[in-house]
Design an enzyme around this catalytic site. Structure first.
Site, PDB file in Angstrom:
ATOM      1  N   HIS A 300      -8.691  -8.092   0.148  1.00  0.00           N
ATOM      2  CA  HIS A 300      -7.742  -9.146   0.171  1.00  0.00           C
ATOM      3  C   HIS A 300      -7.556 -10.087   1.159  1.00  0.00           C
ATOM      4  CE1 HIS A 300      -4.053 -11.273  -1.873  1.00  0.00           C
ATOM      5  NE2 HIS A 300      -3.882 -11.430  -0.554  1.00  0.00           N
ATOM      6  N   GLU A 301      -7.260  -9.525   2.384  1.00  0.00           N
ATOM      7  CA  GLU A 301      -7.081 -10.301   3.680  1.00  0.00           C
ATOM      8  C   GLU A 301      -8.544 -10.850   3.960  1.00  0.00           C
ATOM      9  OE1 GLU A 301      -4.327 -11.118   4.519  1.00  0.00           O
ATOM     10  OE2 GLU A 301      -3.083  -9.657   3.247  1.00  0.00           O
ATOM     11  N   HIS A 304      -8.944 -14.009   2.385  1.00  0.00           N
ATOM     12  CA  HIS A 304      -8.128 -15.226   3.240  1.00  0.00           C
ATOM     13  C   HIS A 304      -9.063 -15.443   4.672  1.00  0.00           C
ATOM     14  CE1 HIS A 304      -4.462 -15.657   1.258  1.00  0.00           C
ATOM     15  NE2 HIS A 304      -4.117 -14.237   1.250  1.00  0.00           N
ATOM     16  N   GLU A 339      -4.540 -18.412  -1.200  1.00  0.00           N
ATOM     17  CA  GLU A 339      -4.550 -17.069  -1.989  1.00  0.00           C
ATOM     18  C   GLU A 339      -5.607 -16.987  -2.979  1.00  0.00           C
ATOM     19  OE1 GLU A 339      -2.601 -13.605  -2.099  1.00  0.00           O
ATOM     20  OE2 GLU A 339      -1.862 -15.271  -0.882  1.00  0.00           O
TER      21      GLU A 339
END
Length: 546
Positions: A300-301, A304, A339
């Site tokens: 997830h990160e 980003h 996101e």
């Protein structure tokens, strides 16, 4: 006639005549002899670059506070962060910036409206007008409280006692309410706060969007409740933390996270933070007896981070990589757009059947003997199982947005005064019961689980759902228009998708608005239908729903 100030510029004592001369000649007094030199677009870029420097310095202190700083450093760190935030805001709103802006505006007047130069000029002018509506002391109070309240929140969460955090949250809500009224709004004070994170989003737009999602997702949730549950016991085995971190980083690198320009650390609440495209750091959290937390947190990160790492290098240290409204050094055009990249890589790639067809052998090798009794299909189904959970960051892809809708709706009520902070746990627990059928056991697994309110990020939760919608819309277009992208993913090659996202999203930084970005990439603005279709197809197949 002149005096020296900390900006290392000679300025006229009387602001009105100086501003009048500047607007006529786009000039700034450079020395005590009163000799005038023109201000230019280059001067604007240099001055906004110094704002970016302040914000990046603050980001470094924030990263340290959330990964390595001893608890006793919280009080002084809060003042340091407040000093940098106020300094950035004061430079942004300074006469020097306004003179540079006047000169840049005149110099770039012939540029197309969507050119980088024209967008930079427009964004700086809008940001100055935005921040001049917020009293400096209000910004300082918010920043200081945001840094100090993090430790209060952490203690309250550790002790599962909301009453410890309630006074700080009450003050933070009051401050945000003051900010909303200072900024102004047409219909709802929450609109003013959401603008900081997702420009153009309002309560009036959010409510029907949430209703459409509930309409599309509730039948799936109810159908799954009656279906046979996938096996998942093997996810809760004793996975050594060091091995978890090593495998999480390996998978982040595999999808494209560049560790020559980044690093992975552990924290209480995962986050990504960038100090220009060449230093973009990510974090995850590790549970010894639940391995997916570290893995999907890192993916997830990394999503980003890849947004930041793939911004056009020419935009470095300019307003196209600096959110001058929210005062973050960030390249994403909105928090929802940012996101979209994390949710796309985590869910559409990292939880896909193709991903585990390619990497299941690697995860078995990463944990020798621990997954030998598990098949590839069992693993895929386990990491995509849907079951209501108390914790948002551990929620499955289907029920995740119910957590977001709960938070956004409660925030709006706190800001308009229809919900008191003291009543928040009761309202939270009631909503969890209604939406997900869960009885919240304590505050740590309920109202205290998110870090956002401690830092004052009220108005940002809608970004997660908007990101989910955008992720599906972008992935649907990428795979639909370019069959080679899905073929590459099937073979474990992530470069074609990454290149498409870089071309359509990442490289542009903050040049285009969210809807412009979507229109250019997909031919339409925000559309929840691809997201609902994605969830319906995926979970109907996994759970054999009719």
């Amino acid at each position: 006639m002149f005096k020296w100030d900390t900006r290392a510029k000679w300025i006229v004592k009387h602001p009105a005549p100086r501003l009048a001369v500047s607007r006529q000649r786009q000039c700034w007094p450079e020395n005590p002899k009163g000799e005038w030199t023109p201000m230019s677009y280059t001067d604007l870029i240099e001055t906004t670059g110094r704002v970016n420097d302040f914000l990046n310095a603050g980001s470094i202190l924030s990263w340290d506070a959330r990964t390595m700083m001893p608890k006793a450093g919280a009080e002084s760190r809060s003042k340091q962060l407040a000093t940098l935030a106020v300094a950035a805001r004061n430079l942004l709103c300074s006469d020097e910036m306004k003179h540079a802006l006047d000169g840049a505006e005149a110099e770039t007047s012939g540029k197309p409206k969507n050119s980088p130069e024209a967008r930079i000029v427009a964004q700086v002018r809008e940001a100055i007008a935005y921040h001049e509506r917020i009293p400096t002391e209000l910004l300082r109070r918010k920043t200081e409280l945001g840094a100090a309240a993090h430790e209060v929140w952490a203690e309250a969460r550790e002790k599962a006692d909301f009453t410890i955090f309630a006074p700080a949250l009450t003050t933070m809500v009051d401050i945000n309410r003051e900010m909303a009224h200072a900024l102004g709004f047409e219909e709802h004070p929450y609109d003013a706060l959401m603008y900081r994170f997702e420009p153009g989003m309002t309560v009036a737009k959010l409510n029907p969007l949430f209703e459409r999602l509930r309409e599309g997702m509730l039948p799936l949730v109810r159908g799954i409740a009656q279906a046979e549950k996938p096996r998942s016991d093997f996810l809760f085995r004793d996975f050594p933390p060091d091995q978890q971190m090593a495998f999480a980083l390996k998978m982040a690198e595999r999808i494209g996270y560049d560790t020559t320009r980044g690093r992975l650390d552990t924290t209480v609440h995962p986050f990504e933070i960038s100090f220009t495209r060449n230093d973009v750091r990510i974090t995850t959290r590790v549970s010894k007896d639940y391995m997916p937390m570290s893995l999907f947190g890192a993916l997830h990160e990394a999503g980003h981070a890849m947004y930041e790492q793939n911004v056009d290098p020419a935009y470095t240290r300019t307003p196209l990589t600096t959110d001058l409204i929210s005062l973050y050094a960030v390249g994403g055009v909105s928090f929802g757009a940012h996101e979209s990249q994390s949710r796309l890589w985590e869910n559409h790639v990292g939880r896909s059947r193709a991903f585990w067809a390619n990497h299941f052998g690697e995860i078995q090798a990463a944990y020798p003997g621990m997954l030998d009794d598990v098949s590839e299909e069992e693993f895929y189904r386990a990491v995509n199982r849907s079951e209501p959970s108390f914790i948002r960051v551990e929620a499955d892809e289907l029920t995740y947005d119910f957590h977001i809708m709960l938070r956004a709706e409660l925030e709006a009520k706190m800001i308009d005064g229809s919900l008191e902070v003291a009543d928040l746990p009761e309202a939270w627990n009631a909503a969890m019961k209604e939406n997900l059928g869960l009885d919240v056991p304590d505050d740590a697994q309920g109202v205290l689980q998110d870090v956002h309110w401690s830092s004052g990020q009220i108005g940002t939760f809608c970004n997660y759902t908007i990101g989910n919608i955008m992720a599906a819309q972008l992935f649907d277009t990428a795979a639909g228009e370019n069959p080679g992208i899905q073929s590459a993913l099937d073979g474990g090659d992530y470069a074609p998708l990454r290149d498409w996202l870089t071309d359509k999203v990442c490289q542009h930084g903050r040049r285009f608005s969210r809807d412009e970005l979507l229109q250019n990439a997909t031919g339409r603005t925000l559309d929840p239908e691809p997201y609902i279709a994605h969830l319906t197809n995926k979970y109907s197949e996994i759970y054999a729903l009719a």
